[in-house]
Design an enzyme around this catalytic site. Sequence first.
Site, PDB file in Angstrom:
ATOM      1  N   CYS A 125      -1.273   7.186  -1.143  1.00 40.34           N
ATOM      2  CA  CYS A 125      -2.202   8.171  -1.705  1.00 40.34           C
ATOM      3  C   CYS A 125      -1.695   9.581  -1.443  1.00 40.34           C
ATOM      4  CB  CYS A 125      -3.590   7.984  -1.102  1.00 40.34           C
ATOM      5  SG  CYS A 125      -4.421   6.487  -1.653  1.00 40.34           S
TER       6      CYS A 125
ATOM      7  N   GLN B  47      -0.965   0.248  -8.418  1.00 39.02           N
ATOM      8  CA  GLN B  47      -2.003  -0.360  -7.599  1.00 39.02           C
ATOM      9  C   GLN B  47      -3.365   0.101  -8.113  1.00 39.02           C
ATOM     10  OE1 GLN B  47      -3.194   0.924  -3.502  1.00 39.02           O
ATOM     11  NE2 GLN B  47      -2.261  -1.029  -2.887  1.00 39.02           N
TER      12      GLN B  47
ATOM     13  N   TYR C 258     -11.293  -1.271   1.416  1.00 34.44           N
ATOM     14  CA  TYR C 258     -11.826  -0.818   0.140  1.00 34.44           C
ATOM     15  C   TYR C 258     -12.627  -1.939  -0.525  1.00 34.44           C
ATOM     16  CZ  TYR C 258      -8.859   3.084   1.299  1.00 34.44           C
ATOM     17  OH  TYR C 258      -8.299   4.143   1.959  1.00 34.44           O
TER      18      TYR C 258
END
Length: 384
Positions: free
Chosen positions: A25, A100, A183
């Site tokens: 990220c 992803q 997540y």
Amino acid sequence: MSVLFSPISLRDLNLRNRIVISPMCQYSAEDGCATDWHMIHLGHLALSGAGLLITEATAVEADGRITPHDLGLYDDACEAALKPVLAAIRRWSDIPVAMQLAHAGRKASCQAPWRGGAQIAPDAPTGWRTHAPSALSFHDGDAAPMALDAAGLARVRDAFVQAAIRADRLGIDAIELHAAHGYLLHQFLSPLSNARDDAYGGSLENRMRFPLEVFDAVRAAYPSHKPVGVRVSATDWVEGGWDLEQTLAFAHELKMRGVDFIDASSGGLSPHQKIAAGPGYQLPFAEAVRAQTGLTTFAVGLITEPQQAEDIIAEGKADAVALARAMLYDPRWPWHAAAELGAQVEAPPQYLRSAPHGVKDLFKSVSPKSGSIFWIRKSDKAKI
């Protein structure tokens, strides 16, 4: 011959070596849209010589972003913003690019890590109310998420599907579903975050149901010749949470549905996790999945040295190694690994003269425009 630099295939996708760039990220998008940072970041990683580049966790809906600055693929603007980035990569590199797809669930609406990472209140200008399997917050004091109802489950499942369709339209070569690191899909799997009393909670079979439904839907929507894999957290590192035994059961179910690889990570679901980190500390998870299921596995976690990576592949503990922080620190890690292990690595012709003095047969280069192959040898001084 170096096994780290041997090819591997995932369906019709052929990787030139077994070095994978993990999704990382960047928290640098605008309203989910890629920016010039992504052009720079992904562009230079595309020249690394790795076998596969996986883009950062890409949110399938706006409420699924970890931060307000996460990359997304949930509308036409997000799709359009990625087009020039991917076009530049394809112009100057032939590295395959995977994506992803992710949804942060209860870990959404947070500040970027360098701003502390705390949850942004739902009523703050840049915050929103999060969604999860159950109304259980990640941190004590966080606003509780809303438990997804039947309509919410259908919405999220469809969001994954639509993002996969957009990814294919962009020419993405493979998809990795993010079912790790606390997540949303991981939240359904773990009994620590899933307290539902319907068909999606309780037993292991029920907790796996929604992640498997998402996988099935994405697999059906994405072209059959392109691979779809799953990143898992093999353990929560918390007593009574998700663990390796349950991961193996999940992997068996995914295998029956045609999963192409398992990217075996760990942790991220609970702030109470206790991790004894060290070199290759997550390797036993990839090794167990590979041994028990026969699936292709990626090993991750403090893999930093070329010989370490070589040994992992040579000893059959994993099929590929996925590097994250090591690649950020050294974006030419595959070059240096090839030099150390006596292998060849792909490099753009603009960089060929960078071959260290005395290192033979290091570079080969495929010109994106002509397709010509250049083998760079110590005697080829006229070319370099």
